[in-house]
Design an enzyme around this catalytic site. Structure first.
Site, PDB file in Angstrom:
ATOM      1  N   GLY A   1       3.143  -0.449  -6.046  1.00 29.55           N
ATOM      2  CA  GLY A   1       2.496  -1.489  -6.854  1.00 29.55           C
ATOM      3  C   GLY A   1       2.584  -2.885  -6.271  1.00 29.55           C
ATOM      4  O   GLY A   1       2.634  -3.874  -7.019  1.00 29.55           O
ATOM      5  N   SER A   2       2.568  -3.001  -4.926  1.00 32.10           N
ATOM      6  CA  SER A   2       2.664  -4.331  -4.305  1.00 32.10           C
ATOM      7  C   SER A   2       1.472  -5.203  -4.701  1.00 32.10           C
ATOM      8  O   SER A   2       1.640  -6.380  -5.025  1.00 32.10           O
ATOM      9  CB  SER A   2       2.708  -4.196  -2.784  1.00 32.10           C
ATOM     10  OG  SER A   2       1.585  -3.460  -2.344  1.00 32.10           O
TER      11      SER A   2
ATOM     12  N   GLY B   1       2.446   2.670  -2.657  1.00 30.54           N
ATOM     13  CA  GLY B   1       2.594   3.362  -3.938  1.00 30.54           C
ATOM     14  C   GLY B   1       3.563   2.688  -4.885  1.00 30.54           C
ATOM     15  O   GLY B   1       3.834   3.199  -5.964  1.00 30.54           O
TER      16      GLY B   1
ATOM     17  N   ASP C   1      -1.124  -0.133 -13.207  1.00 26.74           N
ATOM     18  CA  ASP C   1      -0.247  -0.887 -12.295  1.00 26.74           C
ATOM     19  C   ASP C   1      -0.037  -2.321 -12.773  1.00 26.74           C
ATOM     20  O   ASP C   1       1.083  -2.841 -12.786  1.00 26.74           O
ATOM     21  CB  ASP C   1      -0.874  -0.952 -10.892  1.00 26.74           C
ATOM     22  CG  ASP C   1      -0.821   0.375 -10.155  1.00 26.74           C
ATOM     23  OD1 ASP C   1      -0.765   1.420 -10.825  1.00 26.74           O
ATOM     24  OD2 ASP C   1      -0.850   0.361  -8.916  1.00 26.74           O
TER      25      ASP C   1
ATOM     26  N   ALA D   1      -0.494  -5.072  -7.335  1.00 24.83           N
ATOM     27  CA  ALA D   1      -0.433  -5.492  -8.743  1.00 24.83           C
ATOM     28  C   ALA D   1       0.595  -6.610  -8.912  1.00 24.83           C
ATOM     29  O   ALA D   1       0.353  -7.595  -9.613  1.00 24.83           O
ATOM     30  CB  ALA D   1      -0.074  -4.302  -9.637  1.00 24.83           C
TER      31      ALA D   1
ATOM     32  N   GLY E   1       0.802  -1.234   0.000  1.00 18.50           N
ATOM     33  CA  GLY E   1       0.000   0.000   0.000  1.00 18.50           C
ATOM     34  C   GLY E   1       0.822   1.265   0.000  1.00 18.50           C
ATOM     35  O   GLY E   1       0.338   2.330   0.387  1.00 18.50           O
TER      36      GLY E   1
HETATM   37  C1  MEV Z   1      -2.514   3.453  -7.667  1.00 18.35           C
HETATM   38  O1  MEV Z   1      -1.257   2.774  -7.700  1.00 18.35           O
HETATM   39  C2  MEV Z   1      -2.662   4.292  -8.908  1.00 18.35           C
HETATM   40  C3  MEV Z   1      -4.013   5.005  -9.045  1.00 18.35           C
HETATM   41  O2  MEV Z   1      -3.943   5.763 -10.256  1.00 18.35           O
HETATM   42  C4  MEV Z   1      -5.155   4.020  -9.114  1.00 18.35           C
HETATM   43  C5  MEV Z   1      -5.162   3.207 -10.406  1.00 18.35           C
HETATM   44  O3  MEV Z   1      -4.575   3.627 -11.409  1.00 18.35           O
HETATM   45  O4  MEV Z   1      -5.813   2.143 -10.402  1.00 18.35           O
HETATM   46  C6  MEV Z   1      -4.268   5.965  -7.895  1.00 18.35           C
END
Ligand code: MEV
Length: 333
Positions: free
Chosen positions: A118-119, A116, A164, A121, A114
């Protein structure tokens, strides 16, 4: 046993706006989630997770995953991790038409949850890939990306872009605009990541931007401005246009992108303070990456200064150089 891994990512530009059909450019980094899967004789799913930046946990369940057993880690972490693993299992079962397939799954990840990077994904992509291969079916990478997107969207109440999951499946730098997903050539950028040790709730943050956008025309304009900024950024990234000073210009656009994201309410005090520490250390630019609310920033700096400054910035728990991951999903065993 079948093992797949997939990389995390940083956004050079365009998170949040990508949810509304604007383009975004995420870039895979060499921090991976590795998922090992073994088929079972029954329809149970047993998940063991470690290195998810907190303590590991093990849970076993059959059918629906509500009413899960007690585990000795925060509920939010289990919820977050299990939601994505569950959705990956559903996609794998559907892909091979084995709705009752059971699995022993082990997840190891060096990507904080969580934050940012991309864990979710990476776990989803690697999980679907390993589970389908374990059942004798190898999905083409684009289909894998598509199924991983559907899994993420299911967990995030339909509020997800393809960015992601496509980036994690393919690796390298990619460009995503709506359903149009493609690999792009990008130079190996001098990326530095700062992590505040926290996490943001992607679903909540996306819903917050959606509400602002619905209420204020200028918030909707901000989202389109991010799209325009991405279009400018991708021109500079294009190796054919590479020119003296392009790193500085990319950095300037990253600063701009951070300001626009902050105005949409998705930054935080610790993200802002890491961004400012990087800028004051001489980085070409810095911005939050991913959904925001807490987690990571990414800066551009070929010198060691930003890394050192972040290591001494109150609120920054970890700082590291992020190498571009050219491999997306990797079939390890
Ligand atoms: C989250 O890593 C990225 C966002 O743009 C959400 C998404 O693209 O699904 C906030």
């Amino acid at each position: 046993m079948t093992v797949s891994s997939a990389p995390g990512k940083v956004y050079l530009f365009g998170e949040h706006a990508v949810v509304y059909g604007e383009p975004a450019v995420p870039c895979a980094i060499e921090r991976r989630a590795t998922v090992s899967v073994e088929a079972r004789d029954d329809d149970h799913v047993r998940v063991e997770a470690s290195d998810l930046s907190l303590d590991g946990f093990t849970v076993e369940y059959a059918g629906a995953t509500d009413g899960r057993p007690d585990v000795d880690v925060p509920a939010s972490l289990v919820e977050a991790a299990m939601g994505y693993v569950d959705a990956a299992v559903e996609q794998a079962r559907e892909a091979v038409d084995r709705p009752d397939a059971g699995f022993d799954i082990s997840v190891e990840s060096s990507i904080p949850l969580g934050a940012g990077l991309g864990s979710s994904a990476a776990v989803t992509v690697a999980g679907i890939d390993a589970a389908t291969r374990e059942l004798g079916h190898e999905l083409p990478v684009r289909e894998l990306a598509n199924r991983a997107y559907r899994a993420e969207a299911a967990v995030q109440d339909g509020q997800a872009s393809r960015a992601d999951t496509f980036c994690s499946a393919l690796g390298g730098a990619v460009r995503v605009e709506g359903d149009d997903c493609r690999a792009i050539e990008a130079p190996n950028l001098p990326l530095v990541v700062g992590f505040d040790g926290g996490a943001g709730d992607t679903g909540e943050l996306v819903a917050g931007v959606r509400a602002l956008k619905a209420e204020y025309d200028f918030a909707a304009d901000t989202v389109s401005t991010i799209g325009n900024l991405v279009r400018t950024g991708e021109q500079i990234l294009d190796p054919e246009n590479e020119a003296e000073g392009s790193l500085a210009e990319l950095g300037r656009l990253m600063n701009f992108n951070h300001g626009l994201l902050a105005s949409l309410g998705v930054s935080s005090r610790s993200l802002d303070s890491m961004v400012w520490a990087a800028r004051e250390a001489g980085a070409h630019g810095a911005k939050l990456t991913g959904a925001g609310g807490g987690g990571c920033i990414v800066a551009l700096d070929p010198t060691p200064e930003t890394l050192t400054a972040l290591q001494f910035t109150p609120g920054c728990e970890e700082a590291f150089r992020a190498e571009l991951a050219t491999d997306g999903v990797r079939r390890e065993a």
